[in-house]
Design an enzyme around this catalytic site. Structure first.
Site, PDB file in Angstrom:
ATOM      1  CD  GLU A 141      -2.837  -1.252   2.360  1.00  0.00           C
ATOM      2  OE1 GLU A 141      -2.941  -0.282   3.118  1.00  0.00           O
ATOM      3  OE2 GLU A 141      -3.499  -2.297   2.498  1.00  0.00           O
ATOM      4  CB  CYS A 159       2.999   7.532   2.873  1.00  0.00           C
ATOM      5  SG  CYS A 159       3.388   6.255   4.065  1.00  0.00           S
ATOM      6  CB  CYS A 176       6.738  -5.157   8.611  1.00  0.00           C
ATOM      7  SG  CYS A 176       8.045  -4.376   9.602  1.00  0.00           S
ATOM      8  CB  CYS A 214       5.587  -2.345  16.129  1.00  0.00           C
ATOM      9  SG  CYS A 214       7.259  -1.977  15.560  1.00  0.00           S
ATOM     10  CB  CYS A 236       2.397  -1.519  13.523  1.00  0.00           C
ATOM     11  SG  CYS A 236       2.480  -1.244  11.736  1.00  0.00           S
ATOM     12  N   GLY A 265       6.605  -2.023   6.020  1.00  0.00           N
ATOM     13  CA  GLY A 265       7.963  -2.547   6.014  1.00  0.00           C
ATOM     14  C   GLY A 265       8.970  -1.679   6.738  1.00  0.00           C
ATOM     15  CD  GLU A 266      13.122  -0.449   9.758  1.00  0.00           C
ATOM     16  OE1 GLU A 266      12.198   0.017  10.435  1.00  0.00           O
ATOM     17  OE2 GLU A 266      14.097   0.242   9.376  1.00  0.00           O
ATOM     18  CB  SER A 277      10.141   6.418   8.975  1.00  0.00           C
ATOM     19  OG  SER A 277       9.745   6.150  10.297  1.00  0.00           O
ATOM     20  CB  SER A 292       9.244   4.492  14.779  1.00  0.00           C
ATOM     21  OG  SER A 292       8.890   4.896  13.487  1.00  0.00           O
ATOM     22  CG  LEU A 293      12.646   6.636  20.955  1.00  0.00           C
ATOM     23  CD1 LEU A 293      13.887   5.828  20.601  1.00  0.00           C
ATOM     24  CD2 LEU A 293      13.068   7.909  21.691  1.00  0.00           C
ATOM     25  CG  HIS A 294       6.750   4.692  18.687  1.00  0.00           C
ATOM     26  ND1 HIS A 294       6.545   5.920  18.114  1.00  0.00           N
ATOM     27  CD2 HIS A 294       6.629   3.791  17.683  1.00  0.00           C
ATOM     28  CE1 HIS A 294       6.308   5.777  16.815  1.00  0.00           C
ATOM     29  NE2 HIS A 294       6.363   4.495  16.523  1.00  0.00           N
ATOM     30  CB  CYS A 300       0.815   6.155  10.987  1.00  0.00           C
ATOM     31  SG  CYS A 300       1.345   7.715  10.378  1.00  0.00           S
TER      32      CYS A 300
HETATM   33  N1  SAH Z   1       9.261   0.490   9.942  1.00  0.00           N
HETATM   34  C1  SAH Z   1       9.441   1.910   9.800  1.00  0.00           C
HETATM   35  C2  SAH Z   1       8.562   2.505   8.739  1.00  0.00           C
HETATM   36  C3  SAH Z   1       7.079   2.471   9.041  1.00  0.00           C
HETATM   37  S1  SAH Z   1       6.636   4.085   9.354  1.00  0.00           S
HETATM   38  C4  SAH Z   1       9.262   2.568  11.148  1.00  0.00           C
HETATM   39  O1  SAH Z   1       8.900   1.888  12.095  1.00  0.00           O
HETATM   40  O2  SAH Z   1       9.549   3.753  11.280  1.00  0.00           O
HETATM   41  C5  SAH Z   1       5.086   3.947  10.038  1.00  0.00           C
HETATM   42  C6  SAH Z   1       4.955   4.805  11.272  1.00  0.00           C
HETATM   43  O3  SAH Z   1       3.643   4.639  11.816  1.00  0.00           O
HETATM   44  C7  SAH Z   1       5.925   4.373  12.343  1.00  0.00           C
HETATM   45  O4  SAH Z   1       6.359   5.474  13.095  1.00  0.00           O
HETATM   46  C8  SAH Z   1       5.032   3.490  13.178  1.00  0.00           C
HETATM   47  O5  SAH Z   1       5.544   3.278  14.448  1.00  0.00           O
HETATM   48  C9  SAH Z   1       3.757   4.282  13.170  1.00  0.00           C
HETATM   49  N2  SAH Z   1       2.590   3.479  13.566  1.00  0.00           N
HETATM   50  C10 SAH Z   1       2.472   2.141  13.559  1.00  0.00           C
HETATM   51  N3  SAH Z   1       1.262   1.781  14.010  1.00  0.00           N
HETATM   52  C11 SAH Z   1       0.610   2.914  14.296  1.00  0.00           C
HETATM   53  C12 SAH Z   1      -0.708   3.191  14.769  1.00  0.00           C
HETATM   54  N4  SAH Z   1      -1.559   2.221  15.044  1.00  0.00           N
HETATM   55  N5  SAH Z   1      -1.057   4.483  14.950  1.00  0.00           N
HETATM   56  C13 SAH Z   1      -0.182   5.481  14.636  1.00  0.00           C
HETATM   57  N6  SAH Z   1       1.050   5.284  14.175  1.00  0.00           N
HETATM   58  C14 SAH Z   1       1.448   3.999  14.002  1.00  0.00           C
END
Ligand code: SAH
Length: 335
Positions: free
Chosen positions: A79, A92, A99, A103, A106, A150-151, A182, A205-207, A323
């Site tokens: 997508e 995007c 992937c 996470c 996700c 994907g990563e 990212s 994507s630290l979170h 996202c």
């Molecule tokens: N694998 C890479 C690229 C994906 S980017 C990465 O992790 O950065 C997609 C972004 O959306 C990432 O920051 C991911 O953490 C975030 N994301 C994943 N699930 C989400 C959700 N349910 N709500 C909002 N953001 C989300």
């Protein structure tokens, strides 16, 4: 390609012409390559085949965001999203089918890893979304983010090659500053980016800046602990002098306390950052977005520390295009 050209008695500079047709003009048929002789076009057609991606489905969200499902030559799907906003049109795009990182929040992770995307498949997403941007908004894409499925740093060579195509004089000639990659934090690949002179933007994507909590949300932490990631980011900054974007998804009661904000501030001390606070988009019922008062307290803590903070409201939610909401059913494969 060069050895094929030699075998049909063509000069090597034809390879450059073909490259420009592919990557500058976005051709997807040899017959369109009008500065090549008819016989060479026929020979190319007999010898090579295009495995171009197509748009299989297009879903428009109420806010103008459009999600695309791309069908690849082998039937797999990824997508991509076209996101119009004030003064910008952003694509995007995906870097892998599925992937491997799983996470917890996700949707893409639930598919597991299916396969890498070839650089031409990454480029095709850009090409097709750019055509739509021209058709829908009368202007080409201004920004590209590798934030789809994907990563990207686990498909390093293809992703780097696609960035080269997007920025090269023989390609799309986009400014690297308009491209953002990212990553969930693949530390050794971040060092490699720095060594390879990567010029586009880097987002992480630290979170969560707490090791145990992050490991639960993002299992990649077990492979690349926060400390290792932090050292890689310091190295990246020391080599590129670039500010790093930190993405921080707020999950109610999990990573959104002021103590979490303090940990985030501490973590980012060694390098300049911009924090993008991301709202959680529902992908199930395990998590909930933080209520406004918690978000505000979190953001206030950071701005009081003089950090640059943006609140990113995700677009395209009603089209499952936001996202973390990108997911396709796994194709059955025989093995
Ligand atoms: N694998 C890479 C690229 C994906 S980017 C990465 O992790 O950065 C997609 C972004 O959306 C990432 O920051 C991911 O953490 C975030 N994301 C994943 N699930 C989400 C959700 N349910 N709500 C909002 N953001 C989300």
């Amino acid at each position: 390609m060069v050895s094929f050209l030699e075998s049909v008695n063509e000069k090597p500079f034809r390879a450059k012409q073909i490259g420009e047709w592919l990557w500058k003009k976005g051709a997807s048929r040899f017959e369109d390559m009008t500065n090549l002789s008819v016989s060479l076009r026929a020979a190319l057609d007999a010898h090579f085949s295009f495995q171009a991606a197509d748009i299989e489905e297009e879903v428009k969200a109420g806010d103008g965001t459009v999600k695309f499902v791309f069908r690849l030559h082998d039937g797999q799907k990824v997508e991509g999203v076209l996101i119009p906003s004030a003064g910008r049109t952003t694509a995007c795009i995906s870097s892998q089918v599925g992937c491997p990182l799983r996470c917890a929040f996700c949707a893409t992770g639930t598919m597991g890893f299916i396969r890498q995307l070839h650089y031409a498949e990454i480029f095709d997403q850009y090409r097709l979304i750019n055509d739509k941007s021209l058709a829908n908004f009368g202007k080409p894409l201004s920004n590209i983010v590798y934030m789809g499925m994907g990563e990207p740093l686990l498909n390093y060579d293809n992703v780097m090659r696609s960035v080269e195509i997007l920025t090269a004089p023989w390609g799309q000639q986009l400014s690297p500053s308009r491209i953002t990659l990212s990553t969930a934090g693949v530390a050794p690949a971040i060092r490699r980016l720095a060594d390879d002179g990567f010029k586009a933007g880097l987002a992480v994507s630290l979170h969560c800046a707490d090791e145990l909590k992050r490991a639960k949300l993002m299992p990649v932490t077990e492979l690349h602990p926060l400390k290792t990631l932090q050292e890689a980011l310091s190295y990246y900054h020391s080599k590129t002098n670039e500010r790093i974007t930190i993405e921080y998804l707020l999950l109610n009661g999990l990573n959104d306390s002021t103590d979490d904000a303090r940990k985030l501030w501490e973590y980012c001390k060694p390098f300049p950052v911009k924090i993008n606070i991301i709202e959680y988009n529902a992908t199930g019922d395990k998590f909930a977005p933080s209520p406004a008062y918690r978000l505000e307290a979190f953001v206030n803590y950071l701005t009081n520390k003089n950090m640059v903070v943006n609140i990113r409201r995700s677009k395209g939610k009603d089209a499952q295009a936001a996202c973390g909401q990108l997911v396709q059913k796994r194709l059955k494969t025989e093995n």
